[in-house]
Design a protein around this motif. Structure first.
Motif, PDB file in Angstrom:
ATOM      1  N   ILE A   1       0.755  -1.230   0.107  1.00 36.78           N
ATOM      2  CA  ILE A   1      -0.013  -0.220   0.014  1.00 36.78           C
ATOM      3  C   ILE A   1       0.782   1.116  -0.005  1.00 36.78           C
ATOM      4  CG2 ILE A   1      -1.529   1.153   1.467  1.00 36.78           C
ATOM      5  CD1 ILE A   1      -2.819  -1.200   2.199  1.00 36.78           C
ATOM      6  N   ALA A   2       1.843   1.311   0.837  1.00 38.24           N
ATOM      7  CA  ALA A   2       2.793   2.329   0.844  1.00 38.24           C
ATOM      8  C   ALA A   2       3.551   2.537  -0.551  1.00 38.24           C
ATOM      9  CB  ALA A   2       3.983   2.154   1.968  1.00 38.24           C
ATOM     10  N   TYR A   3       3.980   1.688  -1.246  1.00 40.83           N
ATOM     11  CA  TYR A   3       4.414   1.659  -2.501  1.00 40.83           C
ATOM     12  C   TYR A   3       3.392   2.412  -3.480  1.00 40.83           C
ATOM     13  CZ  TYR A   3       6.290   0.207  -6.985  1.00 40.83           C
ATOM     14  OH  TYR A   3       6.830   0.576  -8.261  1.00 40.83           O
ATOM     15  N   LEU A   4       2.147   1.738  -3.395  1.00 45.67           N
ATOM     16  CA  LEU A   4       1.280   2.049  -4.435  1.00 45.67           C
ATOM     17  C   LEU A   4       0.823   3.466  -4.137  1.00 45.67           C
ATOM     18  CD1 LEU A   4      -0.697  -1.219  -5.013  1.00 45.67           C
ATOM     19  CD2 LEU A   4       0.964  -0.324  -6.677  1.00 45.67           C
ATOM     20  N   THR A   5       0.947   3.944  -2.996  1.00 43.60           N
ATOM     21  CA  THR A   5       0.286   5.259  -2.563  1.00 43.60           C
ATOM     22  C   THR A   5       1.571   6.134  -3.287  1.00 43.60           C
ATOM     23  OG1 THR A   5      -0.285   4.685  -0.421  1.00 43.60           O
ATOM     24  CG2 THR A   5       0.426   7.019  -0.844  1.00 43.60           C
TER      25      THR A   5
END
Length: 455
Positions: free
Chosen positions: A159-163
């Protein structure tokens, strides 16, 4: 919300100081779906041909924002949130058109359908697998904390990466859907590379106790700004983070001391409230004391947030002004005169406006629901019983209504920045040709899915 510095101060997302609020989204031709076509050079008005001179930036207050905010809120409630994409689009159109460059307004040509389509695609390929995975892990390894912990860590990293990827793609989409005199802007660069930098610098925040924040903010802004272009004219961003560490140190130490003193004060006050309380002997007062202490905790958190808005204003002003002066295109550069006092006032007053909108929504709900509750349940002996029944619904309405006046607060912040923004140096508009790159063909689904979209 505790906002990521990169999103709040120029790296994309909630309230981007340079990419979003200063009238610098110069984008898109007014013809049907030009982002899917190879666009020819846009004609420049004869008055500007061959002329290199300073460019004027102004703000014209958009009308009807309060009524638009209330209408959007009601439609979101009636459609269970589905109208959000179309409401968000209309807000953008009004905010964009309020920015005037050389007397000409910016125009926004994105659609609610694009935003909705992008969200649904990302929800299907990202959020659904994560939800299915969480159910499978709970079903097969429900009693194994290690398995659950590993899955949660992987989900957080994804999720952090795709954010980060979503921040970059959202900026690209908004730039490609904005127009000024037929000249569109754009954003080049690799969204996945941006997502990687966003991820690893985020992981470094706890390890550095937050001291990586100025460097991280500058690095992320560099990846965005150096990929931007106004037609064929590229943007250059040459900021360094060294000058931000002084203001950041003041913010860091004041917030650390403030958090320590606030926690100690809350503990002392809460201890004084419950002093002498015996849970066995005074069982009837247990709910009352829990309510009082809970309300006190909320009051301290609200006070802490308002204090943060005031203390962080100096650092935010330094970041905005520093990033503006480091942004250049051709022979010109941006300049901004944001002040700590001005940003503190905007931040606190906007928070109070949002709170007032939530209180007003709850009051309207209560005025409608209480008489209905009394009619349907006439055995209730007291107003307190009615209040207890309606309290959960009031809480839901209050949370949903916290953003009811968001268009108003966005316009106030945008106006403050735009009125202090200037382009220093000459710009030869005749030399700026339309870009031939294609813009994003869908809305910013990743940023919508993770709720990091500033507008």
């Amino acid at each position: 919300m505790p906002r990521d510095d990169s999103a709040a101060l120029g790296g994309g997302g909630h309230g981007d100081a340079l990419g979003e609020v200063n009238g610098y989204r110069l984008a898109w031709s007014g013809r049907a779906s030009p982002w899917t076509e190879g666009a020819a050079s846009a004609p420049v008005p004869a008055a500007d041909a061959g002329t290199a001179r300073p460019i004027e930036i102004a703000w014209v207050q958009p009308l009807g924002l309060v009524s638009l905010a209330v209408t959007n809120f009601i439609r979101r409630i009636l459609t269970l949130g589905a109208y959000d994409f179309w409401g968000r689009t209309e807000v953008r159109r009004r905010l964009w058109s309020a920015v005037r460059i050389e007397g000409e307004p910016l125009t926004y040509h994105g659609t609610g359908r694009e935003l909705c389509t992008g969200f649904l695609i990302v929800f299907a390929i990202v959020m659904v697998p994560l939800l299915i995975g969480s159910f499978l892990i709970a079903g097969f390894y429900g009693g194994n904390p290690i398995a659950i912990g590993v899955f949660q860590a992987i989900a957080f990293l994804v999720i952090a990466y795709l954010t980060g990827v979503g921040v970059h793609r959202a900026q690209r989409y908004r730039l490609s859907r904005t127009a000024w005199r037929g000249i569109r802007g754009g954003l080049d660069g690799n969204a996945f590379a941006y997502g990687w930098v966003h991820l690893w610098t985020l992981l470094c925040i706890p390890a550095t106790l937050g001291w990586i924040a100025p460097w991280r903010t500058t690095r992320l802004q560099s990846l965005i700004a150096n990929g931007m272009h106004l037609g064929s004219l590229p943007v250059r961003f040459e900021a360094r983070s060294a000058s931000l560490y002084g203001p950041f140190a003041v913010l860091w130490f004041t917030m650390t001391i403030g958090a320590f003193l606030g926690t100690a004060l809350f503990g002392a006050v809460a201890a004084g409230i419950v002093e002498g309380y015996d849970p066995v002997r005074d069982a009837k007062t247990d709910a009352y004391l829990r309510t009082v202490v809970g309300g006190l905790a909320i009051a301290f958190m609200v006070a802490g947030y308002l204090l943060y808005l005031v203390l962080s204003a100096w650092y935010q002003a330094r970041v905005i002004n520093h990033f503006a002066s480091a942004t250049r295109f051709g022979q010109a550069r941006l300049s901004c005169r944001a002040s700590a006092i001005g940003l503190a006032w905007i931040g606190v007053s906007n928070a109070l406006i949002l709170a007032a909108g939530a209180v007003a929504a709850v009051a309207v709900m209560a005025a409608i629901a209480i008489p209905i509750a009394l009619v349907l349940n006439q055995t209730l002996p007291a107003w307190s019983s009615v209040a207890l029944q309606l309290a959960p619904f009031a809480a839901i309405i209050a949370i949903a209504a916290l953003g009811i006046l968001t268009p108003v607060t966005q316009a106030r912040y945008n106006r403050y920045i735009v009125e202090r923004m200037a382009i220093v140096g000459p710009v030869d508009l005749a030399a700026v040709a339309q870009s031939h790159g294609a813009g994003a063909d869908r809305g910013e689904g990743l940023s919508q899915a993770f709720d990091i979209d500033g507008y």
